[in-house]
Design an enzyme around this catalytic site. Structure first.
Site, PDB file in Angstrom:
ATOM      1  N   ASP A  98       0.788  -1.242  -0.031  1.00  0.00           N
ATOM      2  CA  ASP A  98      -0.061  -0.019  -0.156  1.00  0.00           C
ATOM      3  C   ASP A  98       0.954   1.143  -0.013  1.00  0.00           C
ATOM      4  O   ASP A  98       1.849   1.283   1.118  1.00  0.00           O
ATOM      5  CB  ASP A  98      -1.094  -0.281   1.084  1.00  0.00           C
ATOM      6  CG  ASP A  98      -2.111   0.591   0.842  1.00  0.00           C
ATOM      7  OD1 ASP A  98      -2.406   1.565   0.445  1.00  0.00           O
ATOM      8  OD2 ASP A  98      -3.105  -0.180   1.425  1.00  0.00           O
ATOM      9  N   ASP A 194      -3.269   5.172  -2.578  1.00  0.00           N
ATOM     10  CA  ASP A 194      -3.968   5.672  -1.623  1.00  0.00           C
ATOM     11  C   ASP A 194      -4.798   6.836  -1.992  1.00  0.00           C
ATOM     12  O   ASP A 194      -3.819   7.663  -2.699  1.00  0.00           O
ATOM     13  CB  ASP A 194      -3.475   5.586  -0.230  1.00  0.00           C
ATOM     14  CG  ASP A 194      -4.491   5.843   0.921  1.00  0.00           C
ATOM     15  OD1 ASP A 194      -5.292   4.973   1.003  1.00  0.00           O
ATOM     16  OD2 ASP A 194      -4.632   6.999   1.297  1.00  0.00           O
ATOM     17  N   GLU A 261      -6.583   3.805  -6.098  1.00  0.00           N
ATOM     18  CA  GLU A 261      -7.905   4.065  -5.333  1.00  0.00           C
ATOM     19  C   GLU A 261      -8.219   5.263  -5.933  1.00  0.00           C
ATOM     20  O   GLU A 261      -7.734   6.618  -5.415  1.00  0.00           O
ATOM     21  CB  GLU A 261      -7.727   4.152  -3.847  1.00  0.00           C
ATOM     22  CG  GLU A 261      -9.050   4.400  -3.163  1.00  0.00           C
ATOM     23  CD  GLU A 261      -8.990   4.660  -1.586  1.00  0.00           C
ATOM     24  OE1 GLU A 261      -9.654   4.412  -0.792  1.00  0.00           O
ATOM     25  OE2 GLU A 261      -7.927   5.295  -1.244  1.00  0.00           O
ATOM     26  N   HIS A 321     -11.380  -2.437   3.816  1.00  0.00           N
ATOM     27  CA  HIS A 321     -11.214  -2.207   5.272  1.00  0.00           C
ATOM     28  C   HIS A 321     -11.850  -0.661   5.567  1.00  0.00           C
ATOM     29  O   HIS A 321     -11.704  -0.254   6.703  1.00  0.00           O
ATOM     30  CB  HIS A 321      -9.547  -1.970   5.462  1.00  0.00           C
ATOM     31  CG  HIS A 321      -9.017  -0.812   4.681  1.00  0.00           C
ATOM     32  ND1 HIS A 321      -8.574  -1.130   3.499  1.00  0.00           N
ATOM     33  CD2 HIS A 321      -8.452   0.278   5.059  1.00  0.00           C
ATOM     34  CE1 HIS A 321      -8.021   0.051   2.932  1.00  0.00           C
ATOM     35  NE2 HIS A 321      -8.153   1.066   3.964  1.00  0.00           N
ATOM     36  N   ASP A 322     -12.654  -0.061   4.446  1.00  0.00           N
ATOM     37  CA  ASP A 322     -13.281   0.916   4.764  1.00  0.00           C
ATOM     38  C   ASP A 322     -14.877   1.176   4.951  1.00  0.00           C
ATOM     39  O   ASP A 322     -15.338   1.959   5.208  1.00  0.00           O
ATOM     40  CB  ASP A 322     -12.747   2.185   3.466  1.00  0.00           C
ATOM     41  CG  ASP A 322     -11.279   2.585   3.734  1.00  0.00           C
ATOM     42  OD1 ASP A 322     -10.824   2.542   4.798  1.00  0.00           O
ATOM     43  OD2 ASP A 322     -10.616   2.849   2.582  1.00  0.00           O
TER      44      ASP A 322
HETATM   45  C1  GLC Z   1      -7.911   5.490   2.101  1.00  0.00           C
HETATM   46  C2  GLC Z   1      -7.628   4.187   2.916  1.00  0.00           C
HETATM   47  C3  GLC Z   1      -8.433   4.733   4.087  1.00  0.00           C
HETATM   48  C4  GLC Z   1      -7.450   6.068   4.748  1.00  0.00           C
HETATM   49  C5  GLC Z   1      -7.703   6.899   3.840  1.00  0.00           C
HETATM   50  C6  GLC Z   1      -6.511   8.068   4.275  1.00  0.00           C
HETATM   51  O1  GLC Z   1      -9.278   5.553   1.570  1.00  0.00           O
HETATM   52  O2  GLC Z   1      -8.247   3.197   2.176  1.00  0.00           O
HETATM   53  O3  GLC Z   1      -8.347   3.630   5.101  1.00  0.00           O
HETATM   54  O4  GLC Z   1      -7.930   6.248   6.049  1.00  0.00           O
HETATM   55  O5  GLC Z   1      -7.236   6.506   2.544  1.00  0.00           O
HETATM   56  O6  GLC Z   1      -5.208   7.528   3.834  1.00  0.00           O
END
Ligand code: GLC
Length: 532
Positions: A98, A194, A261, A321-322
């Site tokens: 990540d 991310d 993402e 995980h979100d």
């Molecule tokens: C992404 C991650 C999340 C995190 C955010 C800030 O959306 O998946 O878990 O809190 O970015 O880094």
């Protein structure tokens, strides 16, 4: 010829903090992951993606990095990570790390230096302004935060302790590219990027448009709060940065992968893929909000075909995980969860499966007030009964509860007396030990289909087309690759339905309900794969 691994693989996402605790401190760790690699391999996954394990104050559990080239002590050491990479490769699997490039922790020495004065060497490494403009963060509230030391405001796309780096400064870009090279040299097979669509902001800091229609966040318009993030998200420079990053990873062989993402409409997301010279894959989040209806999936197949025809490839994301555990939307019905697993693994796209989904883990029951998640703290004013009915999780702890390995202490996750988050209660047979040897389990569905995917190129590399069926509750589609043609039928209803197909079946490949042949009828919640 089958596709490059980047497009034909299957991904298992590990949230390290909650996966397996090897040293009894109540927190998952790298050695824990190493011990469970055989398990992941036995499921049939080809790639693992691990949420961040770098040094971090853990205010956002690793998504706030204070040192990109060292390991958070509670997770282990650099040697452990090297061993992990090696062990993954020994199993002929891939490992994706990540990479949180958009922001660092406010405890990162770059930020500590940057905030110190207006003229230090890192003064311009973050985004500083005397006066904030109107930009809001992508989680809703304000994005500019005042810093006493420097007497200026810094910008944070996400939470206040995650200041955004300034990628208009070439030094920042190079520093982060070097971080990537560091991990690629260690053998990482790629990165999950991310919130990549936040990464570069309008250089003139123009105000974002106000919009009454965008009170609540949506997939297409992140953040909500009456603002369209026109100038703070998806700037043209972002797409160019994706290409530059691609060049960095292309310095390495065997080929590495970039998964982004990014949020937004397909047309926009695709700009990150470029012309096979940007990211390899982007997460598509439609399936997180699935309706358990044939028509919902029919529409998605059509839409993904329209937008991600070869040489592009969609992704199949049902949870991460979100977000809430995927089984929540079918009210914990395991037979429906099997249908969802079938779809995730047989529709065209790279499946990314979040740890615990293979055993049908449910959400935890941690209230907003008790949330360890920093997002829960921001939204602590939301009444619990409202949070309970929202489609997105305000307290993400609930999808991050420890992995359930058996029905012993702490579900086998840890020998500690207290785990970092409470283990789910009443887990019944939602644990690995119970499902591992049960051919009727949800895990068995994942296993069989992941193994089939590897054997049958049509399942990972084939085209997909809708097949007309004679009932609204039956979804039919074909997967075709060279001479291999499969017909897949899925019954979304709780009753058996007849649906013959008008071509001869050459072989019966698979049935969720362990049928051995196809007589034109599908059992309730059955799904079949036929070779024609
Ligand atoms: C992404 C991650 C999340 C995190 C955010 C800030 O959306 O998946 O878990 O809190 O970015 O880094």
């Amino acid at each position: 010829m089958a596709m490059a691994w980047q497009h034909s693989t299957s991904v298992y996402q590990i949230y390290p903090r909650s996966f397996y605790d090897s040293n009894g401190d109540g927190i998952g760790d790298i050695q824990g992951i190493i011990q469970k690699l055989d398990y992941i391999q036995s499921l049939g996954f080809e790639t693992i993606w691990i949420s961040p394990f770098y040094c971090s104050p853990q205010e956002d559990f690793g998504y706030d990095i204070s040192d990109y080239c060292n390991i958070a002590p509670e997770y282990g050491t650099m040697q452990d990570v090297e061993q992990l990479i090696n062990e993954v490769h020994l199993r002929k699997m891939k490992i994706v790390l990540d990479m949180v490039m958009n922001h660092t922790s406010d405890k990162h020495h770059w930020f500590l230096e940057s905030k110190n004065s207006k003229n230090n060497p890192k003064a311009d490494w973050y985004i500083w302004r005397d006066k904030p403009n109107n930009w809001k963060s992508i989680i809703g509230p304000k994005a500019w935060h005042y810093c006493e030391e420097r007497q200026q405001y810094y910008y944070a796309s996400f939470l206040p302790f995650q200041p955004d780096l300034n990628y208009r400064n070439p030094e920042v870009k190079q520093a982060m590219f070097d971080v990537c090279r560091f991990w690629l040299q260690k053998g990482a097979d790629g990165f999950r990027l991310d919130i990549f669509n936040c990464i570069i902001k309008d250089k003139d800091f123009r105000d974002n448009p106000f919009s009454l229609l965008h009170a609540f966040p949506t997939e297409d318009y992140p953040g909500g709060n009456f603002q369209i993030r026109k100038y703070s998200l998806n700037q043209d420079e972002n797409f160019a940065l994706a290409q530059e990053l691609r060049q960095v990873i292309d310095e390495f062989s065997p080929p590495r992968i970039l998964i982004g993402e990014v949020f937004g409409k397909h047309e926009l997301k695709k700009k990150y893929l470029g012309n096979n010279d940007g990211l390899h894959l982007i997460f598509l989040f439609e399936m997180l909000f699935y309706k358990f209806k044939a028509n919902f999936f029919r529409k998605q197949i059509i839409s993904f075909n329209e937008h991600y025809a070869a040489p592009l490839m969609p992704t199949m994301v049902f949870c991460n995980h979100d977000y809430y555990r995927s089984i929540r939307r079918v009210k914990n019905n395991i037979e429906k969860a099997k249908v969802l697993a079938f779809l995730q693994l047989t529709l065209r796209g790279v499946p990314t499966v979040y740890n615990g989904e293979e055993i049908g883990m449910q959400n935890g029951k941690i209230s907003i007030k008790n949330g360890k998640d920093a997002l829960a703290k921001v939204y602590s004013w939301v009444p619990q009964f409202i949070a309970n009915v929202l489609p997105v999780a305000i307290n993400r702890d609930n999808c991050r509860t420890p992995m359930q390995w058996n029905n012993e202490k702490n579900a086998g996750f840890s020998s500690a007396d207290k785990t970092w988050l409470p283990v789910n209660e009443h887990i019944g047979d939602r644990h690995v030990a119970a499902q591992e040897n049960d051919e009727h389990s949800l895990m068995a569905v994942f296993k069989s289909l992941l193994h089939l995917r590897r054997e049958m190129p049509a399942l990972h590399s084939g085209d997909i087309d809708i097949i007309k069926t004679n009932h609204q509750h039956i979804l039919g589609f074909s997967r075709t690759f060279e001479n291999e043609k499969l017909v897949l039928l899925v019954n979304f209803s709780d009753a058996p339905i007849s649906n013959s197909i008008n071509v001869p079946v050459k072989a019966f490949i698979y049935s969720l309900k362990q049928k051995k042949n196809f007589d034109g009828k599908l059992d309730a919640y059955d799904a079949v794969i036929l070779k024609i």
